[in-house]
Design an enzyme around this catalytic site. Structure first.
Site, short mmCIF file in Angstrom:
data_model
loop_
_atom_site.label_atom_id
_atom_site.label_comp_id
_atom_site.label_asym_id
_atom_site.label_seq_id
_atom_site.Cartn_x
_atom_site.Cartn_y
_atom_site.Cartn_z
N LYS A 175 0.83 -1.23 0.00
CA LYS A 175 0.00 0.00 0.00
C LYS A 175 0.86 1.26 0.00
CE LYS A 175 -2.24 -1.04 3.80
NZ LYS A 175 -1.76 -2.40 4.26
N ARG A 195 -9.57 0.69 9.08
CA ARG A 195 -9.20 -0.70 9.39
C ARG A 195 -10.32 -1.41 10.13
NH1 ARG A 195 -3.17 0.05 9.11
NH2 ARG A 195 -2.26 -2.04 8.87
N ARG A 251 11.32 -6.35 4.90
CA ARG A 251 11.21 -4.91 5.20
C ARG A 251 11.77 -4.63 6.59
NH1 ARG A 251 5.34 -2.24 4.62
NH2 ARG A 251 5.05 -3.12 6.71
N ARG A 282 11.82 -1.27 11.17
CA ARG A 282 10.52 -1.22 11.86
C ARG A 282 10.43 -2.41 12.82
NH1 ARG A 282 5.30 -0.18 8.04
NH2 ARG A 282 4.37 -1.45 9.73
N ARG A 322 -0.59 -9.42 13.27
CA ARG A 322 -1.13 -8.35 12.40
C ARG A 322 -1.96 -8.96 11.26
NH1 ARG A 322 4.42 -5.89 11.22
NH2 ARG A 322 3.40 -4.77 9.52
P1 ADP Z 1 1.04 -2.42 7.78
O1 ADP Z 1 -0.26 -2.12 7.24
O2 ADP Z 1 2.07 -2.69 6.77
O3 ADP Z 1 1.01 -3.38 8.90
P2 ADP Z 1 0.95 0.25 8.78
O4 ADP Z 1 2.03 1.23 8.67
O5 ADP Z 1 -0.24 0.51 7.97
O6 ADP Z 1 1.59 -1.14 8.46
O7 ADP Z 1 0.46 0.10 10.30
C1 ADP Z 1 1.35 -0.11 11.28
C2 ADP Z 1 0.60 -0.30 12.60
O8 ADP Z 1 0.01 0.92 12.96
C3 ADP Z 1 -0.52 -1.29 12.57
O9 ADP Z 1 -0.11 -2.57 12.81
C4 ADP Z 1 -1.39 -0.76 13.69
O10 ADP Z 1 -0.90 -1.15 14.95
C5 ADP Z 1 -1.22 0.70 13.57
N1 ADP Z 1 -2.25 1.21 12.70
C6 ADP Z 1 -2.09 1.75 11.47
N2 ADP Z 1 -3.24 2.12 10.96
C7 ADP Z 1 -4.18 1.87 11.87
C8 ADP Z 1 -5.57 2.00 11.92
N3 ADP Z 1 -6.24 2.53 10.91
N4 ADP Z 1 -6.23 1.60 13.00
C9 ADP Z 1 -5.58 1.12 14.04
N5 ADP Z 1 -4.27 0.92 14.05
C10 ADP Z 1 -3.56 1.29 12.97
#
Ligand code: ADP
Length: 351
Positions: free
Chosen positions: A14, A89, A128, A134, A146
């Protein structure tokens, strides 16, 4: 506005595709994961709170995430559109986003979902974690957590947009450029066909029609104005002509009359000039000319008629007298002739 939800499991790509899409479509990129990480780096209260969830592979609570995203949207009032990356989400987040956008007179255009198999996701996330540092990408247990959270809590959001007819899945394994082109094709078909055609098509002919109509109406109005002006001008010209001719006539008649009155009758009747003055006063009044003219002409006509009738009667009398004379002149001749004839008869009888 072009508002796209870029959807997919962790590690679907994404973030990578978002960077390319915002450049092409001039959109604002809102990644909740990036915002949380920036807050963690900046050691804000929000960052501290978010870190406690992220490190365990859990979702940050909806209330916190939603209010943070609303603040980010409001920071970009002049945006042509947004790419929402990693948000919504949950269904609650999806509903909150709909409410926010509709309050601004807009909404979600499209949900683009990158579809990637779980095995591929795990490989990517671990790779990654080695490159980016990260922490949530370096622990296989957190990675699996996740993925599970995505399947349980996030995947149902697909149904939310499917129900609105906005969901579109694109296969997310292959060359980055290939996937990007596939995403662009979906966006372009959504923009150009129903949206752009609707706005462009009726706008042009409607404008042309209205301007044509407007010009026609304006032309008709001016034509009517000109025509009415002409008619009015003609009427007023006629009126003026009538008035002037009436005035001229009156002047003529009055002049004649006053000349007649002034010449012989002044000497006989010195009071007459008063009558002249009266006529003058009447003539000066607006309605007077016609009345005066009528009176004068009537008098003139009456006199003329009287004179003529006198002449005619005189003629008739004369001619009738002549006839009478002629008749009376003829009668004695006849009588004499009769007398002569009777005398001759008597003489013949005697013989
Ligand atoms: P990825 O989708 O690759 O796991 P992101 O950068 O989108 O990584 O998200 C990293 C973390 O940030 C998620 O695992 C979550 O803990 C938190 N996070 C991100 N977006 C949201 C969201 N919309 N709602 C709740 N937690 C979120």
């Amino acid at each position: 506005m072009l508002n796209i939800v870029l959807f997919g499991p962790p590690g679907a790509g994404k973030g990578t595709q978002s960077e390319k899409l915002i450049a092409k479509y001039n959109l604002v990129h809102l990644s909740t994961g990036d915002i949380f990480r920036a807050n963690i780096k900046g050691e804000t209260a929000l960052g501290t709170l978010a870190k406690s969830y992220m490190d365990q592979g859990q979702l940050v609570p909806d209330s916190v995430t939603i209010s943070m995203l609303e603040a980010e949207v409001n920071k970009n009032p002049n945006a042509k559109g947004f790419i929402f990356d990693g948000f919504p989400r949950t269904k609650a987040q999806a509903q909150a986003l709909d409410t926010l956008l509709s309050s601004k007179g807009t909404g979600i255009t499209l949900m683009l979902a990158l579809e990637v198999e779980e095995e591929e996701l795990r490989k990517r996330l671990l790779l990654r974690g080695q490159n980016s540092g990260r922490p949530d990408d370096q622990n296989p247990e957190v990675i699996q957590k996740r993925i599970d959270v995505y399947n349980n809590e996030t995947a149902p959001v697909k149904d939310f947009y499917t129900a609105q007819g906005k969901y579109k899945g694109v296969y997310g394994i292959g060359e980055i450029e290939q996937i990007f082109n596939a995403l662009c094709a979906v966006i372009d078909s959504k923009i150009e066909k129903p949206a752009a055609v609707k706005t462009v098509k009726p706008a042009r002919p409607a404008d042309v029609k209205t301007t044509k109509k407007a010009t026609k109406k304006a032309a008709a109005k001016t034509a009517i104005k000109k025509a009415t002006k002409k008619v009015v001008a003609k009427k007023s010209a006629k009126k003026a002509a009538k008035k002037s001719t009436a005035k001229k006539l009156v002047k003529k008649v009055v002049a004649k009359k006053s000349a007649k009155k002034a010449a012989p009758k002044k000497a006989v009747k010195p009071a007459r000039p008063k009558g002249g003055k009266l006529v003058k006063k009447k003539v000066t009044k607006k309605a007077a000319p016609k009345k005066a003219a009528k009176k004068v002409t009537k008098k003139v006509v009456k006199r003329a008629v009287k004179k003529q009738s006198k002449k005619v009667t005189a003629k008739v009398v004369r001619s009738s007298n002549k006839k009478v004379v002629k008749k009376s002149a003829k009668k004695p001749v006849k009588k004499q002739a009769k007398k002569v004839v009777s005398k001759k008869k008597v003489a013949k009888k005697k013989k």
